[in-house]
Design a protein around this motif. Structure first.
Motif, PDB file in Angstrom:
ATOM      1  N   THR A  30       0.341   0.419  -0.964  1.00 31.28           N
ATOM      2  CA  THR A  30       1.314   0.517   0.123  1.00 31.28           C
ATOM      3  C   THR A  30       2.302  -0.648   0.133  1.00 31.28           C
ATOM      4  N   GLY A  31       2.099  -1.616  -0.753  1.00 32.06           N
ATOM      5  CA  GLY A  31       3.006  -2.751  -0.815  1.00 32.06           C
ATOM      6  C   GLY A  31       2.794  -3.770   0.280  1.00 32.06           C
ATOM      7  N   ARG A  32       1.619  -3.782   0.888  1.00 34.57           N
ATOM      8  CA  ARG A  32       1.335  -4.712   1.990  1.00 34.57           C
ATOM      9  C   ARG A  32       0.311  -5.765   1.573  1.00 34.57           C
ATOM     10  N   THR A  33       0.556  -6.407   0.453  1.00 31.96           N
ATOM     11  CA  THR A  33      -0.359  -7.448  -0.007  1.00 31.96           C
ATOM     12  C   THR A  33      -0.359  -8.668   0.907  1.00 31.96           C
ATOM     13  N   ASP A  34       0.685  -8.804   1.727  1.00 33.57           N
ATOM     14  CA  ASP A  34       0.707  -9.902   2.689  1.00 33.57           C
ATOM     15  C   ASP A  34      -0.423  -9.767   3.700  1.00 33.57           C
ATOM     16  N   MET A  35      -0.746  -8.524   4.063  1.00 33.13           N
ATOM     17  CA  MET A  35      -1.852  -8.304   4.998  1.00 33.13           C
ATOM     18  C   MET A  35      -3.190  -8.653   4.341  1.00 33.13           C
ATOM     19  N   SER A  36      -3.300  -8.355   3.064  1.00 32.27           N
ATOM     20  CA  SER A  36      -4.518  -8.688   2.332  1.00 32.27           C
ATOM     21  C   SER A  36      -4.692 -10.201   2.238  1.00 32.27           C
ATOM     22  N   MET A  80      -7.505  -4.473  10.048  1.00 29.51           N
ATOM     23  CA  MET A  80      -6.371  -5.232   9.520  1.00 29.51           C
ATOM     24  C   MET A  80      -5.686  -4.535   8.345  1.00 29.51           C
ATOM     25  N   LEU A  81      -6.454  -3.835   7.526  1.00 25.99           N
ATOM     26  CA  LEU A  81      -5.890  -3.320   6.283  1.00 25.99           C
ATOM     27  C   LEU A  81      -5.713  -1.807   6.264  1.00 25.99           C
ATOM     28  N   LEU A  82      -6.683  -1.075   6.755  1.00 26.51           N
ATOM     29  CA  LEU A  82      -6.586   0.381   6.679  1.00 26.51           C
ATOM     30  C   LEU A  82      -5.866   0.994   7.869  1.00 26.51           C
ATOM     31  N   TYR A  83      -6.242   0.580   9.056  1.00 23.28           N
ATOM     32  CA  TYR A  83      -5.633   1.171  10.248  1.00 23.28           C
ATOM     33  C   TYR A  83      -4.148   0.820  10.336  1.00 23.28           C
ATOM     34  N   LYS A  84      -3.824  -0.426  10.028  1.00 22.21           N
ATOM     35  CA  LYS A  84      -2.426  -0.849  10.155  1.00 22.21           C
ATOM     36  C   LYS A  84      -1.542  -0.340   9.019  1.00 22.21           C
ATOM     37  N   THR A  85      -2.111  -0.033   7.858  1.00 22.69           N
ATOM     38  CA  THR A  85      -1.275   0.423   6.742  1.00 22.69           C
ATOM     39  C   THR A  85      -1.178   1.935   6.652  1.00 22.69           C
ATOM     40  N   ILE A  86      -2.321   2.641   6.790  1.00 28.09           N
ATOM     41  CA  ILE A  86      -2.283   4.096   6.602  1.00 28.09           C
ATOM     42  C   ILE A  86      -2.834   4.866   7.799  1.00 28.09           C
ATOM     43  N   SER A  87      -3.035   4.197   8.912  1.00 35.06           N
ATOM     44  CA  SER A  87      -3.552   4.810  10.153  1.00 35.06           C
ATOM     45  C   SER A  87      -4.859   5.565   9.923  1.00 35.06           C
TER      46      SER A  87
END
Length: 160
Positions: A30-36, A80-87
């Motif tokens: 998803t391109g959200r490596t900042d969250m990781s 932090m990672l699943l709910y916020k990125t792909i609901s």
């Protein structure tokens, strides 16, 4: 044999740790490596003090504390990672690992008592080898029974 109870606890920790492992692929996709990165920083800030404090007691408390913290971080990683990125809902998240976790715990319980039985008998390694073969057969039987729809679909894909 003092290390055997610690290995059992670490095995439980390993089960919990494997659940959170595939989440990083989703953050990359998803391109959200900042969250990781934020999640990893939070883990470090929680794990390091926890390990320092718990190691002052004894190894069993340290291992149990790490196991419980890993279990807590499974749900933090969901949020932090699943709910916020792909609901991804909590129900979907739990249902994605509950079956494999259940049969791993069942087989682990059976294996624990089988090994405990043979260690207490102080028998030769041949019966332990026999019980290991029976344990592997039991594990595969339970896996095939629980995941039969997946296996059927894989076989149908191969036939085409």
């Amino acid at each position: 044999m003092e290390v055997v109870p610690i290995l059992y606890i670490i095995s439980i920790w390993g089960c919990f740790n494997c659940i959170g492992n595939p989440v990083s692929n989703i953050t990359i996709a998803t391109g959200r490596t900042d969250m990781s990165l934020k999640y990893t920083a939070l883990r470090l800030f929680c794990y390091i003090p926890c390990m320092i404090i718990l190691s002052s007691y004894n190894i069993n408390i340290l291992v149990w504390g790490t196991t419980v913290l890993t279990l807590v971080f499974i749900f933090i990683s969901w949020f932090m990672l699943l709910y916020k990125t792909i609901s991804f809902s909590i129900k979907q998240f739990v249902s994605s690992f509950i079956k494999p976790l259940a049969y791993t715990l069942i087989i682990g319980y059976i294996g624990y008592h089988a090994i405990e039985f043979f260690v207490n008998q102080k028998w030769d390694y041949v019966p332990l080898l026999i019980i290991s073969i029976i344990w592997i057969f039991t594990y595969l039987s339970i896996y095939i029974y629980i995941e039969r729809h997946v296996i059927k679909s894989m076989i149908s894909m191969v036939k085409v």
